[in-house]
Design a protein around this motif. Structure first.
Motif, short mmCIF file in Angstrom:
data_model
loop_
_atom_site.label_atom_id
_atom_site.label_comp_id
_atom_site.label_asym_id
_atom_site.label_seq_id
_atom_site.Cartn_x
_atom_site.Cartn_y
_atom_site.Cartn_z
N PRO A 116 25.56 3.68 66.53
CA PRO A 116 26.59 4.69 66.23
C PRO A 116 27.00 4.64 64.77
O PRO A 116 26.74 3.65 64.06
N ALA A 117 27.65 5.69 64.33
CA ALA A 117 28.11 5.73 62.94
C ALA A 117 29.28 6.69 62.81
O ALA A 117 29.50 7.57 63.65
N ILE A 118 30.02 6.50 61.72
CA ILE A 118 31.10 7.40 61.32
C ILE A 118 30.77 7.89 59.92
O ILE A 118 30.34 7.10 59.07
N ARG A 119 30.93 9.18 59.69
CA ARG A 119 30.70 9.75 58.35
C ARG A 119 31.93 10.49 57.88
O ARG A 119 32.56 11.23 58.64
N GLN A 120 32.27 10.29 56.62
CA GLN A 120 33.32 11.09 55.99
C GLN A 120 32.65 12.13 55.11
O GLN A 120 32.07 11.81 54.07
N LEU A 121 32.73 13.38 55.55
CA LEU A 121 32.08 14.46 54.82
C LEU A 121 32.91 14.97 53.66
O LEU A 121 32.37 15.52 52.69
N ALA A 122 34.21 14.82 53.78
CA ALA A 122 35.15 15.27 52.76
C ALA A 122 36.46 14.54 53.04
O ALA A 122 36.61 13.91 54.09
N PRO A 123 37.42 14.59 52.13
CA PRO A 123 38.70 13.97 52.44
C PRO A 123 39.27 14.53 53.75
O PRO A 123 39.31 15.74 53.97
N ARG A 124 39.62 13.64 54.67
CA ARG A 124 40.21 13.99 55.97
C ARG A 124 39.25 14.72 56.90
O ARG A 124 39.68 15.42 57.81
N VAL A 125 37.96 14.57 56.69
CA VAL A 125 36.96 15.14 57.59
C VAL A 125 36.02 14.02 58.03
O VAL A 125 35.26 13.48 57.22
N LEU A 126 36.08 13.64 59.31
CA LEU A 126 35.27 12.55 59.84
C LEU A 126 34.37 13.05 60.97
O LEU A 126 34.78 13.87 61.78
N GLN A 127 33.16 12.51 60.99
CA GLN A 127 32.24 12.72 62.10
C GLN A 127 32.03 11.39 62.82
O GLN A 127 31.79 10.36 62.18
N MET A 156 41.50 6.26 59.56
CA MET A 156 42.40 7.37 59.29
C MET A 156 43.69 6.88 58.64
O MET A 156 44.21 7.48 57.69
N GLN A 157 44.21 5.77 59.13
CA GLN A 157 45.48 5.24 58.63
C GLN A 157 45.34 4.54 57.27
O GLN A 157 46.20 4.69 56.40
N LYS A 158 44.26 3.78 57.11
CA LYS A 158 44.19 2.85 55.99
C LYS A 158 43.11 3.17 54.97
O LYS A 158 43.04 2.53 53.92
N GLY A 159 42.25 4.14 55.28
CA GLY A 159 41.15 4.43 54.37
C GLY A 159 40.03 3.41 54.45
O GLY A 159 39.07 3.45 53.66
N GLN A 160 40.13 2.48 55.37
CA GLN A 160 39.10 1.49 55.63
C GLN A 160 39.32 0.94 57.03
O GLN A 160 40.38 1.17 57.64
N SER A 161 38.35 0.21 57.57
CA SER A 161 38.49 -0.32 58.92
C SER A 161 37.93 -1.73 58.99
O SER A 161 36.72 -1.94 58.83
N ALA A 213 28.64 1.45 60.74
CA ALA A 213 28.47 2.19 59.49
C ALA A 213 29.53 3.26 59.34
O ALA A 213 29.74 4.07 60.25
N ILE A 214 30.24 3.25 58.20
CA ILE A 214 31.11 4.34 57.81
C ILE A 214 30.61 4.84 56.47
O ILE A 214 30.74 4.17 55.44
N GLU A 215 29.99 5.99 56.49
CA GLU A 215 29.30 6.54 55.32
C GLU A 215 30.15 7.64 54.70
O GLU A 215 30.64 8.53 55.40
N ILE A 216 30.35 7.56 53.42
CA ILE A 216 31.04 8.62 52.67
C ILE A 216 29.97 9.50 52.04
O ILE A 216 29.21 9.02 51.19
N VAL A 217 29.90 10.72 52.46
CA VAL A 217 28.84 11.63 52.02
C VAL A 217 29.27 12.35 50.76
O VAL A 217 30.38 12.88 50.69
#
Length: 362
Positions: free
Chosen positions: A310-321, A344-349, A358-362
């Motif tokens: 599994p993964a989490i992606r941040q496509l833009a500020p405040r947009v998560l997949q 969402m709360q801390k900008g990191q996990s 994986a938390i990917e910032i696109v």
């Protein structure tokens, strides 16, 4: 883990499968104004979660997945009772362990399975130790099996829940929590840009392949049987040379038998070959399945990333997949939920770092 903030936000969730419902409810409970958009209807028939057996078996799954998923499964197994306690409607939840069985001709495959469990426990010693069983010990755990198998393994502490009861209970809770529910309303990310305050969460599974082209489909086929003449006290997994087969007992003498794994996005009905394999597996465990009634033969495709993780992606500020849960949706959904809320709360996990999620910032 919650998403409480000083000022409630206007938040959009795309996709009302398991992940979308859990996330929308958590956000609503934290005081956010939540809109949930789903291409299908409230029954969830288009979601992989509607077909799944909903087994919570981190050690059993370790034979076919990475340690990070096992860790997320361990965490989620503890979180599920807490999440279920927040729901008004009851949901079947059981933690009676998993029984692993094999036929004599599959003993080499069973030995490899046992070796993989041993490797996982060396890496994660907090996992309960598997217990080797002979025929008498199997009969003690599951009297109905009656000496059909000479050897087995018992994995204590593992569990399961009823997937359809859960989806219905989450729907009821979303309605009573004031979430704005939009059924038969497909949305793309471009339709709901986040504003300065709100968030957008994309939980559409394979519906998100446009912005996330690495996603692929893995077809699974499952049978639901009604077998009043069969009693099983816990999920049974049958070692199989091609894929893990399971029989998961649900309330009212319902049994979920699955699941095939086919690299395909084919949503056509179940094949004859798969039907024969699943039914033969069930019958080999208990002859009472010979008189069972086939209530439903279901197919669904699981959203899967190239590494099957599994993964989490941040496509833009405040947009998560959130995506790529593959065959582990119920096993790891609470872990994914808490990691996303923490981000969402801390900008990191820290949770995501702990699990190498994986938390990917696109």
């Amino acid at each position: 883990m919650d998403a409480n903030l000083a000022t409630p936000l206007s938040t959009t969730v795309l996709g009302a499968g398991l992940m979308g419902r859990l996330l929308a409810l958590a956000l609503a409970r934290a005081g956010h104004a939540v809109q949930l958009f789903e291409a299908g209807g409230p029954d969830g028939h288009g979601a992989a979660a509607h077909v799944a057996a909903a087994m919570l078996a981190p050690l059993a799954e370790s034979a076919i997945t990475e340690t990070s998923v096992v860790q997320m499964g361990q965490y989620s197994l503890q979180r599920w009772p807490q999440l279920l306690a927040q729901l008004e409607a009851p949901v079947f939840f059981q933690q009676n362990g998993t029984l692993i069985l094999w036929h004599r001709q599959d003993a080499p495959e069973a030995a490899r399975f046992g070796q993989q469990l041993a490797v996982t426990r060396r890496q994660l010693p907090s996992l309960p130790a598997p217990q080797a069983l002979d025929a008498a010990a199997i009969a003690t755990l599951e009297p109905a099996i009656d000496h059909r198998f000479a050897n087995g393994l018992y994995l204590p502490g593992e569990g399961q829940l009823d997937n359809r009861q859960l989806l219905d209970a989450l729907l009821q809770q979303l309605q009573s929590s004031g979430v704005a529910l939009h059924w038969h309303s497909p949305r793309e990310l471009t339709d709901c840009r986040s504003n300065d305050d709100g968030w957008v969460f994309d939980c559409r599974g394979l519906g998100a392949r446009g912005p996330w082209p690495a996603l692929r489909a893995v077809r699974g086929e499952v049978l639901r049987l009604h077998a009043p003449g069969v009693t099983l006290n816990r999920p049974v997994r049958l070692v199989h040379p091609r894929y893990p087969l399971y029989i998961a007992p649900k309330p009212d003498n319902i049994f979920v038998v699955g699941a095939t794994e086919i690299e395909s996005d084919d949503m056509s009905p179940i094949s004859v070959r798969s039907s024969l394999e699943l039914l033969s597996a069930a019958y080999s465990v208990h002859s009472g399945f010979g008189e069972a009634r086939i209530l439903q033969a279901s197919t669904q495709c699981r959203p899967t990333l190239p590494n099957n993780l599994p993964a989490i992606r941040q496509l833009a500020p405040r947009v998560l997949q959130l995506n790529g849960l593959y065959r582990h949706g119920f096993l790891i959904a609470p872990a994914m939920l808490d990691a996303a809320l923490e981000y969402m709360q801390k900008g990191q996990s820290a949770l995501a770092q702990q699990w190498q999620l994986a938390i990917e910032i696109v």
